[in-house]
Design an enzyme around this catalytic site. Structure first.
Site, PDB file in Angstrom:
ATOM      1  CG  ASN A   1      -1.765   0.968   1.106  1.00 40.90           C
ATOM      2  OD1 ASN A   1      -1.790   2.219   0.465  1.00 40.90           O
ATOM      3  ND2 ASN A   1      -2.552   0.909   2.673  1.00 40.90           N
TER       4      ASN A   1
ATOM      5  NE  ARG B   1      -6.450   1.421  -0.325  1.00 43.21           N
ATOM      6  CZ  ARG B   1      -6.113   2.427   0.876  1.00 43.21           C
ATOM      7  NH1 ARG B   1      -4.783   3.183   1.032  1.00 43.21           N
ATOM      8  NH2 ARG B   1      -7.210   3.257   0.564  1.00 43.21           N
TER       9      ARG B   1
ATOM     10  CG  HIS C   1     -12.584   3.598   3.165  1.00 43.22           C
ATOM     11  ND1 HIS C   1     -13.908   4.090   3.300  1.00 43.22           N
ATOM     12  CD2 HIS C   1     -11.716   3.710   3.419  1.00 43.22           C
ATOM     13  CE1 HIS C   1     -12.876   4.989   4.464  1.00 43.22           C
ATOM     14  NE2 HIS C   1     -11.515   4.571   3.870  1.00 43.22           N
TER      15      HIS C   1
ATOM     16  NE  ARG D   1      -9.698  11.732   4.879  1.00 36.03           N
ATOM     17  CZ  ARG D   1      -9.672  10.804   4.279  1.00 36.03           C
ATOM     18  NH1 ARG D   1     -10.679  10.887   2.962  1.00 36.03           N
ATOM     19  NH2 ARG D   1      -8.988   9.952   4.568  1.00 36.03           N
TER      20      ARG D   1
ATOM     21  CD  GLU E   1      -8.707  -1.140   3.999  1.00 34.48           C
ATOM     22  OE1 GLU E   1      -8.460  -0.600   4.935  1.00 34.48           O
ATOM     23  OE2 GLU E   1      -9.279  -0.194   2.754  1.00 34.48           O
TER      24      GLU E   1
END
Ligand code: ADP
Length: 396
Positions: free
Chosen positions: A7, A90, A179, A240, A383
């Site tokens: 990743n 990823r 996601h 965010r 993940e």
């Protein structure tokens, strides 16, 4: 087969070496400050963690150091690189081109490059990781696993924005969602726990972490999700803003004498629960501040939970019902206060949270009471394992 999961960010690289047969993690770690100076943290399973300050001028240098550690006499977990059967990468944005994980070749890499302007901070970094691995392990098959892929099943009515249609046609401005690997993994696992098939269930997955997104999964397919063209849309997150009135951009730009790029940066980096509370983006800090009587920390948590609950309501309507609601990621797996506050809005779904079971942290657990009409559960995401599984499925 052993699968290396990568990743890659702009200055960091996370990795895990996973044994596909046992699904056990053989080693994992993190390279930080790539291009600045360089720090490697390597944790071989069953051995001591290693931390090294070592020069990493490029991502290729970082991958090279990771491979050295994996095969190192003392800290290593494999005898030679030949044991790595595949690499799973990823990739954040696959645009409309990638609806599933894909074996990487030169043509596919070009198509990923074409998605760069949809995720200018992430995709170029992902590609650097791919090229670094290609250079160092030219004969090992590589697979790209996209954050956006799972959401490609969304119907047009869910992905189109109320904007001039030509922006969609010319620039691909639409909802993509993120996601996806996590939402897919958690919804499948939730079905397994309930001993049902995903095709028979309507599930809402609340992936609540530093970044948060909620997804409606009807009969195994994503039909709507809260993040949009970028991961800025949806619930307010750590830093965010999530959804706001779009007119706020110009309003604040004028008031604070900021450019559009500067306001967007505020929305990404200084907003959410951090901006609201002035305390922290981390829910552990917020919880502690709320308990100590800080009203803004309390307001931030309430805004967050209210927003999550509203998405659950919207997605219940979108699917005409919901069988199970699954909480996952850092906050979803660990924060019982957030889960309980969200649960308080769900009386109309016949939800009752069992306060004892809701104390669970980071473990699979059904947290609703036995007579709860809708099942609420905690399902830890993984993940990396999901990427390893998708990688193996393609290279076998
Ligand atoms: P990322 O989006 O970076 O992958 P994670 O899913 O790892 O994020 O979630 C990180 C967040 O999870 C932290 O910022 C923190 O707010 C939250 N978190 C982690 N552990 C706990 C805990 N025990 N209680 C409450 N919140 C937690």
């Amino acid at each position: 087969m052993k699968v290396l999961v990568i990743n890659c960010g702009s200055s960091s690289l996370k990795y895990q070496l996973i044994d596909a047969q046992t699904e056990g993690v053989l080693a994992k770690g993190l390279c930080e400050r790539i291009g600045i100076d360089g720090r490697l943290t390597h944790k071989p399973t069953g051995k001591e963690k290693v931390s090294l300050e070592v020069a990493m001028p490029t991502h290729t240098a970082a991958v090279s150091l990771v491979l050295e550690q994996l095969t190192d006499k003392e800290n290593g977990v494999i005898a030679s690189l030949d044991e790595i059967g595949a690499v799973g990468h990823r990739i954040v944005h696959g645009g409309e081109k990638f609806a599933e994980a894909t074996l990487l070749n030169d043509e596919v890499i070009k198509e990923i490059e074409a998605c760069n302007d949809l995720a200018p901070l992430h995709n170029p970094a992902n590609l650097i990781g791919i090229n670094a691995c290609k250079e160092l392990m030219p004969n090992v098959p590589m697979v790209g696993v996209f954050d956006t892929a799972f959401h490609q099943t969304m119907p047009e009515k869910a992905y189109l924005y109320g904007l001039p249609y030509e922006y969609y046609e010319k620039y691909g401005v639409r909802r993509y969602g993120f996601h996806g690997t996590s939402h897919s993994f958690v919804s499948k696992r939730a079905a397994e726990i309930l001993q049902k098939k995903p095709e028979d269930l309507k599930i809402i997955v609340c992936h609540l972490g530093n970044g948060s997104s909620i997804t409606a999964i009807k009969y195994g397919k994503s039909v709507d999700t809260s993040m949009g063209l970028t991961p800025l849309e949806g619930v307010p997150m750590g830093t965010r803003s999530g959804c706001i009135d779009p007119a706020i951009l110009e309003f604040i730009a004028n008031k604070e004498n900021l450019t559009l790029a500067e306001v967007t940066s505020v929305l990404n980096k200084k907003s959410g629960v951090q901006g609201l509370s002035g305390v922290s983006s981390d829910f552990r800090d917020l919880g502690a501040a709320m308990d100590a009587g800080n009203p803004r920390a309390k307001a931030a948590i309430e805004v967050f939970c209210y927003s999550v609950a509203k998405y659950i309501g919207a997605y219940t309507a979108a699917m005409n019902g919901v069988d199970a609601i699954a909480f996952t990621a850092g906050v979803g797996e660990n924060d019982g206060v957030v889960r309980a506050l969200v649960g308080e809005y769900l009386g109309y779904l016949g939800v009752t949270i069992d306060s004892e079971k809701n104390k669970v942290r980071g473990e699979e657990c059904i947290i609703s009471t036995e007579d709860s009409k809708t099942t609420v559960m905690v399902v830890p995401t993984n993940e990396e394992l999901a990427i390893a599984r998708e990688t193996v499925a393609l290279v076998k």
